[in-house]
Write a protein that holds these residues in place. Structure first.
Motif, short mmCIF file in Angstrom:
data_model
loop_
_atom_site.label_atom_id
_atom_site.label_comp_id
_atom_site.label_asym_id
_atom_site.label_seq_id
_atom_site.Cartn_x
_atom_site.Cartn_y
_atom_site.Cartn_z
N GLY A 8 0.78 -1.23 0.00
CA GLY A 8 0.00 0.00 0.00
C GLY A 8 0.80 1.27 0.00
N GLY A 9 2.12 1.19 0.07
CA GLY A 9 2.92 2.40 0.02
C GLY A 9 2.88 3.04 -1.36
N GLY A 10 3.43 4.23 -1.45
CA GLY A 10 3.47 4.93 -2.73
C GLY A 10 3.79 6.38 -2.54
N SER A 11 3.56 7.14 -3.61
CA SER A 11 3.81 8.58 -3.58
C SER A 11 2.48 9.33 -3.57
CB SER A 11 4.61 8.98 -4.82
OG SER A 11 5.89 8.38 -4.80
N VAL A 12 2.44 10.39 -2.80
CA VAL A 12 1.21 11.17 -2.67
C VAL A 12 1.60 12.62 -2.41
CG1 VAL A 12 1.02 10.76 -0.18
CG2 VAL A 12 -1.04 11.22 -1.52
N GLN A 13 0.71 13.54 -2.78
CA GLN A 13 0.95 14.96 -2.54
C GLN A 13 0.59 15.31 -1.10
OE1 GLN A 13 -1.27 17.11 -5.53
NE2 GLN A 13 0.40 16.94 -7.01
N PRO A 14 1.19 16.37 -0.57
CA PRO A 14 0.81 16.80 0.78
C PRO A 14 -0.70 17.03 0.89
CG PRO A 14 2.77 17.95 0.05
CD PRO A 14 2.28 17.16 -1.13
N GLY A 15 -1.25 16.58 2.01
CA GLY A 15 -2.69 16.66 2.21
C GLY A 15 -3.44 15.45 1.73
N GLY A 16 -2.76 14.57 1.02
CA GLY A 16 -3.40 13.37 0.50
C GLY A 16 -3.50 12.25 1.53
N SER A 17 -4.00 11.11 1.06
CA SER A 17 -4.23 9.97 1.93
C SER A 17 -3.65 8.70 1.32
CB SER A 17 -5.74 9.76 2.15
OG SER A 17 -6.32 10.87 2.78
N LEU A 18 -3.29 7.78 2.18
CA LEU A 18 -2.85 6.44 1.79
C LEU A 18 -3.29 5.46 2.86
CD1 LEU A 18 0.89 6.71 0.60
CD2 LEU A 18 -1.06 6.03 -0.79
N THR A 19 -3.53 4.22 2.44
CA THR A 19 -3.81 3.16 3.40
C THR A 19 -2.76 2.07 3.24
OG1 THR A 19 -6.19 3.58 3.36
CG2 THR A 19 -5.46 1.45 4.20
N LEU A 20 -2.07 1.78 4.32
CA LEU A 20 -1.12 0.68 4.34
C LEU A 20 -1.80 -0.56 4.90
CD1 LEU A 20 2.07 2.43 5.78
CD2 LEU A 20 1.25 2.32 3.42
N SER A 21 -1.45 -1.70 4.34
CA SER A 21 -2.00 -2.97 4.82
C SER A 21 -0.87 -3.93 5.16
CB SER A 21 -2.91 -3.60 3.76
OG SER A 21 -4.03 -2.79 3.51
N CYS A 22 -1.14 -4.78 6.12
CA CYS A 22 -0.19 -5.81 6.52
C CYS A 22 -0.95 -7.11 6.71
CB CYS A 22 0.50 -5.41 7.81
SG CYS A 22 1.56 -6.67 8.54
N VAL A 23 -0.59 -8.09 5.92
CA VAL A 23 -1.18 -9.42 6.06
C VAL A 23 -0.25 -10.23 6.95
CG1 VAL A 23 -1.89 -11.51 4.86
CG2 VAL A 23 -2.28 -9.28 3.81
N TYR A 24 -0.81 -10.84 7.97
CA TYR A 24 0.04 -11.58 8.90
C TYR A 24 -0.45 -13.00 9.10
CZ TYR A 24 -3.53 -9.61 12.08
OH TYR A 24 -4.71 -9.21 12.67
N SER A 25 0.46 -13.85 9.50
CA SER A 25 0.14 -15.23 9.83
C SER A 25 0.81 -15.57 11.16
CB SER A 25 0.59 -16.18 8.73
OG SER A 25 1.99 -16.08 8.54
N GLY A 26 0.20 -16.46 11.89
CA GLY A 26 0.76 -16.90 13.15
C GLY A 26 0.45 -15.98 14.32
N VAL A 27 -0.28 -14.89 14.06
CA VAL A 27 -0.55 -13.91 15.12
C VAL A 27 -1.86 -14.21 15.84
CG1 VAL A 27 -1.13 -11.49 15.54
CG2 VAL A 27 0.81 -12.09 14.09
N ALA A 28 -2.85 -14.64 15.10
CA ALA A 28 -4.19 -14.83 15.69
C ALA A 28 -4.18 -15.88 16.78
CB ALA A 28 -5.19 -15.20 14.60
#
Length: 125
Positions: A8-28
């Motif tokens: 979910g990373g990337g480039s964005v202008q100031p004031g913009g939005s991004l959503t990062l995601s993390c898929v995990y295993s072994g945590v639940a």
């Protein structure tokens, strides 16, 4: 075995939005604190946001009211919604898990046992 994979990373202008995601295993299966850290060259990793298994969340002062962390153990997903982004938010962002501090009482990178590979966020005009 805990594994974490960010996206979910990337480039964005100031004031913009991004959503990062993390898929995990072994945590639940266990009681882990999940967190997002960020790092810029030459600096230590900074804890941006943390969330316990019961859903209590904590934020760095620099991101309060702009970032929101969420966790879904059913679908093994950790998200970071980032709004009103600033150039100083530019960094490599990491997903992390701590078994030793399950209630998210530590912000030190040494307290986190498992890490993803990181995803780059760049905020610039």
């Amino acid at each position: 075995q805990v594994q974490l994979v960010e996206s979910g990373g990337g480039s964005v202008q100031p004031g913009g939005s991004l959503t990062l995601s993390c898929v995990y295993s072994g945590v639940a299966d266990g009681n882990y604190c999940m967190a997002w850290f960020r790092q810029t060259p030459g600096r230590r990793r900074e804890a941006v946001a943390r969330i316990s298994r019961s859903g209590y969340s904590y934020y760095a002062d620099s991101v309060k009211a702009r970032f929101t962390i969420s966790r879904d153990d059913t679908n093994s997903m950790l998200n970071l919604q980032m709004n009103s982004l600033k150039p100083e938010d530019s960094a490599l962002y990491y997903c992390a898990a701590s078994a030793r501090y399950p209630f998210c009482t530590s912000t030190a990178q040494e307290s986190y046992d498992y890490w993803g590979q990181g995803t780059q966020v760049t905020v610039s005009a």
